[in-house]
Design a protein around this motif. Sequence first.
Motif, PDB file in Angstrom:
ATOM      1  N   ARG A   1       0.829  -1.189   0.000  1.00 54.02           N
ATOM      2  CA  ARG A   1       0.000   0.000   0.000  1.00 54.02           C
ATOM      3  C   ARG A   1       0.867   1.244   0.000  1.00 54.02           C
ATOM      4  O   ARG A   1       1.980   1.242   0.524  1.00 54.02           O
TER       5      ARG A   1
ATOM      6  N   PHE B   1       3.592  10.328  -7.653  1.00 51.51           N
ATOM      7  CA  PHE B   1       2.749  11.423  -8.122  1.00 51.51           C
ATOM      8  C   PHE B   1       2.046  12.056  -6.930  1.00 51.51           C
ATOM      9  O   PHE B   1       1.609  11.364  -6.019  1.00 51.51           O
TER      10      PHE B   1
ATOM     11  N   TYR C   1      -1.353  14.418  -6.291  1.00 50.84           N
ATOM     12  CA  TYR C   1      -2.564  14.944  -6.890  1.00 50.84           C
ATOM     13  C   TYR C   1      -3.367  15.707  -5.831  1.00 50.84           C
ATOM     14  O   TYR C   1      -3.304  15.416  -4.642  1.00 50.84           O
TER      15      TYR C   1
ATOM     16  N   LEU D   1      -9.397  15.529 -10.089  1.00 49.05           N
ATOM     17  CA  LEU D   1      -8.008  15.221  -9.759  1.00 49.05           C
ATOM     18  C   LEU D   1      -7.070  16.059 -10.623  1.00 49.05           C
ATOM     19  O   LEU D   1      -7.142  16.021 -11.842  1.00 49.05           O
TER      20      LEU D   1
ATOM     21  N   TYR E   1       5.346  15.167 -10.075  1.00 52.50           N
ATOM     22  CA  TYR E   1       5.574  13.825 -10.603  1.00 52.50           C
ATOM     23  C   TYR E   1       7.075  13.582 -10.548  1.00 52.50           C
ATOM     24  O   TYR E   1       7.846  14.394 -11.072  1.00 52.50           O
TER      25      TYR E   1
ATOM     26  N   ARG F   1      10.316  10.695 -10.922  1.00 58.80           N
ATOM     27  CA  ARG F   1      10.802   9.388 -11.346  1.00 58.80           C
ATOM     28  C   ARG F   1      12.216   9.233 -10.812  1.00 58.80           C
ATOM     29  O   ARG F   1      13.053  10.104 -11.022  1.00 58.80           O
TER      30      ARG F   1
ATOM     31  N   LEU G   1       9.993  15.433 -12.488  1.00 58.83           N
ATOM     32  CA  LEU G   1       9.820  15.474 -13.939  1.00 58.83           C
ATOM     33  C   LEU G   1       8.819  16.541 -14.371  1.00 58.83           C
ATOM     34  O   LEU G   1       8.928  17.088 -15.457  1.00 58.83           O
TER      35      LEU G   1
ATOM     36  N   GLN H   1       7.454   0.047 -22.936  1.00 63.53           N
ATOM     37  CA  GLN H   1       6.749   1.092 -23.675  1.00 63.53           C
ATOM     38  C   GLN H   1       6.941   2.479 -23.067  1.00 63.53           C
ATOM     39  O   GLN H   1       6.402   3.453 -23.575  1.00 63.53           O
ATOM     40  N   GLY H   2       7.671   2.548 -21.968  1.00 67.22           N
ATOM     41  CA  GLY H   2       8.022   3.853 -21.425  1.00 67.22           C
ATOM     42  C   GLY H   2       6.880   4.596 -20.790  1.00 67.22           C
ATOM     43  O   GLY H   2       6.899   5.817 -20.694  1.00 67.22           O
ATOM     44  N   TRP H   3       5.880   3.853 -20.334  1.00 63.86           N
ATOM     45  CA  TRP H   3       4.725   4.532 -19.760  1.00 63.86           C
ATOM     46  C   TRP H   3       4.730   4.379 -18.252  1.00 63.86           C
ATOM     47  O   TRP H   3       4.714   3.280 -17.719  1.00 63.86           O
ATOM     48  N   ASP H   4       4.753   5.537 -17.551  1.00 59.74           N
ATOM     49  CA  ASP H   4       4.644   5.519 -16.101  1.00 59.74           C
ATOM     50  C   ASP H   4       3.181   5.379 -15.711  1.00 59.74           C
ATOM     51  O   ASP H   4       2.331   6.068 -16.257  1.00 59.74           O
ATOM     52  N   GLN H   5       2.909   4.512 -14.786  1.00 61.72           N
ATOM     53  CA  GLN H   5       1.529   4.282 -14.350  1.00 61.72           C
ATOM     54  C   GLN H   5       1.318   4.777 -12.930  1.00 61.72           C
ATOM     55  O   GLN H   5       1.984   4.295 -12.023  1.00 61.72           O
ATOM     56  N   PRO H   6       0.393   5.735 -12.709  1.00 54.16           N
ATOM     57  CA  PRO H   6      -0.020   6.040 -11.333  1.00 54.16           C
ATOM     58  C   PRO H   6      -0.941   4.924 -10.875  1.00 54.16           C
ATOM     59  O   PRO H   6      -2.160   5.030 -10.943  1.00 54.16           O
ATOM     60  N   GLN H   7      -0.339   3.843 -10.433  1.00 51.42           N
ATOM     61  CA  GLN H   7      -1.080   2.603 -10.299  1.00 51.42           C
ATOM     62  C   GLN H   7      -1.746   2.458  -8.938  1.00 51.42           C
ATOM     63  O   GLN H   7      -2.847   1.984  -8.845  1.00 51.42           O
TER      64      GLN H   7
ATOM     65  N   PHE I   1      -2.801   4.347  -5.376  1.00 52.22           N
ATOM     66  CA  PHE I   1      -3.016   5.587  -4.652  1.00 52.22           C
ATOM     67  C   PHE I   1      -3.098   5.307  -3.154  1.00 52.22           C
ATOM     68  O   PHE I   1      -3.603   4.260  -2.732  1.00 52.22           O
TER      69      PHE I   1
END
Lengths: 113, 118
Positions: free
Chosen positions: B3, B33, B35, B43, B48, B50, B55, B101-107, B109
């Motif tokens: 968590r 991140f 928010y 939101l 952000y 990394r 960033l 794929q270079g994608w950051d995920q705010p997975q 919270f």
Amino acid sequence: QKEVEQDPGPLSVPEGAIVSLNCTYSNSAFQYFMWYRQYSRKGPELLMYTYSSGNKEDGRFTAQVDKSSKYISLFIRDSQPSDSATYLCAMSVVRSPGNQFYFGTGTSLTVIP
Amino acid sequence: DARVTQTPRHKVTEMGQEVTMRCQPILGHNTVFWYRQTMMQGLELLAYFRNRAPLDDSGMPKDRFSAEMPDATLATLKIQPSEPRDSAVYFCASGPPPGGQGWDQPQHFGDGTRLSIL
């Protein structure tokens, strides 16, 4: 104009109904499309994400992306009272040095037993 | 179950006071991140990070807000001086390394800090 538009609802359906939640967007550069579920007084939790156009299914949930119409949907089959929450769509574009993220304001859903 | 932990859960203070909110991301997650959530705006991304490096903080009012990651297990968001319009729920989220794929995920919270500025 906001980057992402989402009808706030509220939406109320009987248990077992099919629910359709939608978002529209204006930025054609968006590449990743996400749906989050947020229960009251909790943080959002990631339900599903898709890359580019197409459908993705996970159990009772199906996410659809139509990039030509700039429109995304989340379908919930056989809705349950435990699905009552606020659903947020979100979109992202990969950029350097950091990606850009935009959220809808959320749709409040109540599933009535 | 891993968590994201945020403290404090609630904060009520008077206008002009300094507010510090803390976040412990999930171990192994390298993106963090911050928010802010309000009824009117939904939101909004404030900052952000990394690998602890900022960033994007374009969503943050620079004159009064600051965000840092002193180490990989702690992210902080400070408001000084606070104003009534800062009243909102502040969420921290973390995500795993982006993969191919270079994608950051705010997975994931946290459950947020409910801030009220009187």
